[in-house]
Design a protein around this motif. Structure first.
Motif, PDB file in Angstrom:
ATOM      1  N   ALA A 163       0.863  -1.183   0.000  1.00 10.60           N
ATOM      2  CA  ALA A 163       0.000   0.000   0.000  1.00 10.60           C
ATOM      3  C   ALA A 163       0.902   1.235   0.000  1.00 10.60           C
ATOM      4  N   PRO A 164       0.629   2.197  -0.892  1.00  5.98           N
ATOM      5  CA  PRO A 164      -0.617   2.389  -1.624  1.00  5.98           C
ATOM      6  C   PRO A 164      -0.625   1.931  -3.079  1.00  5.98           C
ATOM      7  N   SER A 165       0.365   1.208  -3.548  1.00  3.62           N
ATOM      8  CA  SER A 165       0.379   0.847  -4.969  1.00  3.62           C
ATOM      9  C   SER A 165      -0.513  -0.350  -5.274  1.00  3.62           C
ATOM     10  N   GLY A 166      -0.667  -1.252  -4.304  1.00  5.73           N
ATOM     11  CA  GLY A 166      -1.442  -2.467  -4.529  1.00  5.73           C
ATOM     12  C   GLY A 166      -0.653  -3.595  -5.168  1.00  5.73           C
ATOM     13  N   THR A 167       0.616  -3.375  -5.461  1.00  2.84           N
ATOM     14  CA  THR A 167       1.412  -4.409  -6.113  1.00  2.84           C
ATOM     15  C   THR A 167       1.810  -5.503  -5.123  1.00  2.84           C
ATOM     16  N   LEU A 168       2.054  -6.689  -5.654  1.00 10.54           N
ATOM     17  CA  LEU A 168       2.390  -7.855  -4.832  1.00 10.54           C
ATOM     18  C   LEU A 168       3.867  -8.180  -4.971  1.00 10.54           C
ATOM     19  N   PHE A 169       4.568  -8.289  -3.836  1.00 14.51           N
ATOM     20  CA  PHE A 169       5.961  -8.739  -3.880  1.00 14.51           C
ATOM     21  C   PHE A 169       5.963 -10.251  -4.119  1.00 14.51           C
ATOM     22  N   PRO A 170       6.750 -10.740  -5.072  1.00 15.66           N
ATOM     23  CA  PRO A 170       6.764 -12.175  -5.374  1.00 15.66           C
ATOM     24  C   PRO A 170       7.284 -13.012  -4.205  1.00 15.66           C
ATOM     25  N   PHE A 171       6.965 -14.283  -4.244  1.00 16.70           N
ATOM     26  CA  PHE A 171       7.342 -15.229  -3.191  1.00 16.70           C
ATOM     27  C   PHE A 171       8.846 -15.221  -2.951  1.00 16.70           C
ATOM     28  N   ASP A 172       9.636 -15.259  -4.027  1.00 14.84           N
ATOM     29  CA  ASP A 172      11.086 -15.369  -3.852  1.00 14.84           C
ATOM     30  C   ASP A 172      11.673 -14.115  -3.213  1.00 14.84           C
ATOM     31  N   VAL A 173      11.062 -12.951  -3.466  1.00 14.43           N
ATOM     32  CA  VAL A 173      11.537 -11.713  -2.858  1.00 14.43           C
ATOM     33  C   VAL A 173      11.296 -11.737  -1.348  1.00 14.43           C
ATOM     34  N   VAL A 174      10.091 -12.146  -0.955  1.00 15.83           N
ATOM     35  CA  VAL A 174       9.762 -12.212   0.473  1.00 15.83           C
ATOM     36  C   VAL A 174      10.640 -13.242   1.171  1.00 15.83           C
ATOM     37  N   GLU A 175      10.828 -14.383   0.541  1.00 16.96           N
ATOM     38  CA  GLU A 175      11.649 -15.426   1.151  1.00 16.96           C
ATOM     39  C   GLU A 175      13.097 -14.965   1.293  1.00 16.96           C
ATOM     40  N   ARG A 176      13.593 -14.216   0.324  1.00 16.01           N
ATOM     41  CA  ARG A 176      14.977 -13.735   0.401  1.00 16.01           C
ATOM     42  C   ARG A 176      15.161 -12.788   1.580  1.00 16.01           C
ATOM     43  N   VAL A 177      14.177 -11.923   1.812  1.00 13.23           N
ATOM     44  CA  VAL A 177      14.263 -11.024   2.961  1.00 13.23           C
ATOM     45  C   VAL A 177      14.248 -11.829   4.258  1.00 13.23           C
ATOM     46  N   ALA A 178      13.321 -12.793   4.354  1.00 11.60           N
ATOM     47  CA  ALA A 178      13.224 -13.606   5.573  1.00 11.60           C
ATOM     48  C   ALA A 178      14.514 -14.360   5.845  1.00 11.60           C
ATOM     49  N   ALA A 179      15.127 -14.882   4.786  1.00 11.98           N
ATOM     50  CA  ALA A 179      16.327 -15.697   4.951  1.00 11.98           C
ATOM     51  C   ALA A 179      17.549 -14.866   5.326  1.00 11.98           C
ATOM     52  N   ASN A 180      17.585 -13.610   4.910  1.00 11.47           N
ATOM     53  CA  ASN A 180      18.799 -12.808   5.090  1.00 11.47           C
ATOM     54  C   ASN A 180      18.687 -11.710   6.135  1.00 11.47           C
ATOM     55  N   PHE A 181      17.476 -11.402   6.581  1.00 16.30           N
ATOM     56  CA  PHE A 181      17.332 -10.356   7.596  1.00 16.30           C
ATOM     57  C   PHE A 181      17.573 -10.950   8.976  1.00 16.30           C
ATOM     58  N   SER A 182      18.300 -10.220   9.814  1.00 16.85           N
ATOM     59  CA  SER A 182      18.704 -10.764  11.109  1.00 16.85           C
ATOM     60  C   SER A 182      17.672 -10.551  12.217  1.00 16.85           C
ATOM     61  N   GLY A 183      16.603  -9.791  11.942  1.00 19.50           N
ATOM     62  CA  GLY A 183      15.571  -9.544  12.946  1.00 19.50           C
ATOM     63  C   GLY A 183      14.247 -10.176  12.576  1.00 19.50           C
ATOM     64  N   VAL A 184      13.159  -9.578  13.061  1.00 15.24           N
ATOM     65  CA  VAL A 184      11.806 -10.071  12.807  1.00 15.24           C
ATOM     66  C   VAL A 184      11.252  -9.411  11.552  1.00 15.24           C
ATOM     67  N   LEU A 185      10.707 -10.212  10.665  1.00 19.59           N
ATOM     68  CA  LEU A 185      10.053  -9.722   9.450  1.00 19.59           C
ATOM     69  C   LEU A 185       8.549  -9.805   9.651  1.00 19.59           C
ATOM     70  N   LEU A 186       7.899  -8.643   9.812  1.00 21.15           N
ATOM     71  CA  LEU A 186       6.443  -8.596   9.946  1.00 21.15           C
ATOM     72  C   LEU A 186       5.861  -8.323   8.565  1.00 21.15           C
ATOM     73  N   ILE A 187       5.114  -9.287   8.041  1.00 24.03           N
ATOM     74  CA  ILE A 187       4.471  -9.128   6.732  1.00 24.03           C
ATOM     75  C   ILE A 187       3.028  -8.711   6.970  1.00 24.03           C
ATOM     76  N   ASP A 188       2.739  -7.463   6.643  1.00 20.98           N
ATOM     77  CA  ASP A 188       1.403  -6.902   6.828  1.00 20.98           C
ATOM     78  C   ASP A 188       0.539  -7.311   5.628  1.00 20.98           C
ATOM     79  N   GLU A 189      -0.320  -8.297   5.854  1.00 13.72           N
ATOM     80  CA  GLU A 189      -1.127  -8.856   4.773  1.00 13.72           C
ATOM     81  C   GLU A 189      -2.583  -8.382   4.850  1.00 13.72           C
ATOM     82  N   ALA A 190      -2.755  -7.101   5.127  1.00 18.75           N
ATOM     83  CA  ALA A 190      -4.103  -6.553   5.271  1.00 18.75           C
ATOM     84  C   ALA A 190      -4.953  -6.774   4.027  1.00 18.75           C
ATOM     85  N   TYR A 191      -4.311  -6.831   2.851  1.00 20.14           N
ATOM     86  CA  TYR A 191      -5.056  -6.905   1.592  1.00 20.14           C
ATOM     87  C   TYR A 191      -4.896  -8.243   0.871  1.00 20.14           C
ATOM     88  N   VAL A 192      -4.361  -9.230   1.548  1.00 23.44           N
ATOM     89  CA  VAL A 192      -4.008 -10.477   0.878  1.00 23.44           C
ATOM     90  C   VAL A 192      -5.222 -11.220   0.320  1.00 23.44           C
TER      91      VAL A 192
END
Length: 380
Positions: A163-192
């Motif tokens: 939000a506000p574009s409405g575009t969807l981040f692809p699965f591999d992009v989200v997984e890459r962030v989760a795999a490489n980020f050292s903290g907590v990844l909160l995915i706000d899926e209000a519009y999923v």
């Protein structure tokens, strides 16, 4: 002399802070396309449950951990009960995430532009933002995770669909962030719930694979229950337990919301029908706007982000004001990346026709002779 005259009572760092500005709340007769509510009513089963709320349910404190609602959510996602927390809207889960996972002074990773509440909460918590601007096509730069780690972020909030574009981040992009980020990844899926079926993927499976993922789901959008303020978080029990046992309010979900939320999740079939109608209206509205010369981002949410046509005599802000004069409410943001765009919630068929008719008049579309908005032919 009056005690305290001229004195500021709020904490010093809040003195000059600007709070979040919600969308305008017009009268019931207005066409309200500015706050991303579901245009269709809640499930009839939800309304029946509301009519049957007992006096005793109001007399007593509610279940402090919303067991019945959490069981419905756990059953829906096929996860253990201890991986679910119920919250007073999605904003409470965001606040709990900061309180639970982020030390004051440590950074919070976000993308820009984004939901304004994120920056407000970070300021209140005295946790600086580590903002990553999205690229022109609304994709996430490959360097984003490196920046967040370098800035010492303990939490990243990623709205998906964005939000506000409405575009969807692809699965591999989200997984890459989760795999490489050292903290907590909160995915706000209000519009999923409004993602096209062909593009959907299972983030619950990601959360089971990566213990640093926390999913935010809300009943405000997909289940037409914005008025009861109910959401939930899903993640590994290690993430959920501190919030459930330590940092949430004592009775954060009222008895009515718990009961209606449980019924709504159990009547998912009705919600799915509403989602399908929203998707149909989104396609039609997108097509109608593009025929008027608007540039429309490819949204997977219950709204679209649209730029006025070049031949329009009015810019986005002026169009918002002129539409409001006709009792049609859209959203304009005073941000550099969004100045030339309107965010328009998906309405009912009649509401969308009325919007397009008004925009046709206001933008003086060159193809006026070919337009058929008044007859509603695009909605047959």
């Amino acid at each position: 002399m009056t005690a305290g005259r001229g004195r500021r009572y709020e904490r010093m760092h809040l003195s000059d802070m600007k709070g979040y500005t919600p969308g305008t709340q017009p009268g019931a007769a207005s066409i309200k396309l500015n706050t991303n509510e579901n245009p269709f009513p809640p499930s009839p089963k939800v309304m029946a449950a509301l009519a049957n709320v007992s006096a005793r349910a109001l007399q007593r404190y509610p279940d402090p951990i919303a067991s019945g609602f959490r069981e419905a959510a756990a059953n829906l996602h096929h996860v253990p009960l201890d991986q679910i927390i119920a919250t007073n809207g999605g904003d409470e889960l965001l606040r709990l995430a900061l309180t639970t996972y982020v030390d004051p002074g440590r950074a919070i990773g976000v993308v820009t532009p984004g939901y304004g509440v994120y920056s407000v909460l970070s300021h209140i918590h005295q946790a600086p933002l580590s903002p990553v601007p999205l690229q022109e096509d609304w994709t996430l730069p490959s360097s984003a995770t490196d920046q967040w780690n370098d800035d010492g972020a303990q939490l990243v909030i990623l709205t998906n669909p964005h939000a506000p574009s409405g575009t969807l981040f692809p699965f591999d992009v989200v997984e890459r962030v989760a795999a490489n980020f050292s903290g907590v990844l909160l995915i706000d899926e209000a519009y999923v719930d409004f993602v096209e079926p062909a593009l959907r993927y299972d983030t619950t499976a990601l959360a089971s694979r990566y213990p640093n993922i926390l999913l935010l789901r809300t009943l405000s959008k997909g289940y037409s229950l914005a008025g009861i303020r109910l959401a939930y978080g899903l993640g590994c029990s290690k993430l959920i337990a501190p919030m459930l046992e330590k940092t949430k309010d004592s009775y954060n979900i009222d008895a009515i919301a718990q009961q209606l939320g449980r019924v709504a999740l159990e009547d998912r079939a009705y919600a799915c029908l509403c989602w399908q109608q929203v998707l149909q209206e989104r396609r039609r509205l997108t097509s109608g706007l593009e025929e008027l010369g608007f540039k429309v981002e490819r949204s997977q949410a219950n709204f679209v982000l649209a730029s006025p046509p070049r031949h329009s005599p009015s810019n986005a802000r002026e169009l918002k004001d002129k539409l409001q004069d006709r009792d049609i409410y859209t959203r304009w943001f005073d941000e550099q990346e969004l100045h030339d765009r309107l965010r328009i919630s998906i309405g009912t068929s009649d509401e969308n026709i009325a919007l397009l008719t008004a925009l046709r008049d206001l933008t003086c579309a060159a193809s006026e002779a070919e337009s058929d908005w008044q007859s509603g032919e695009h909605y047959t």
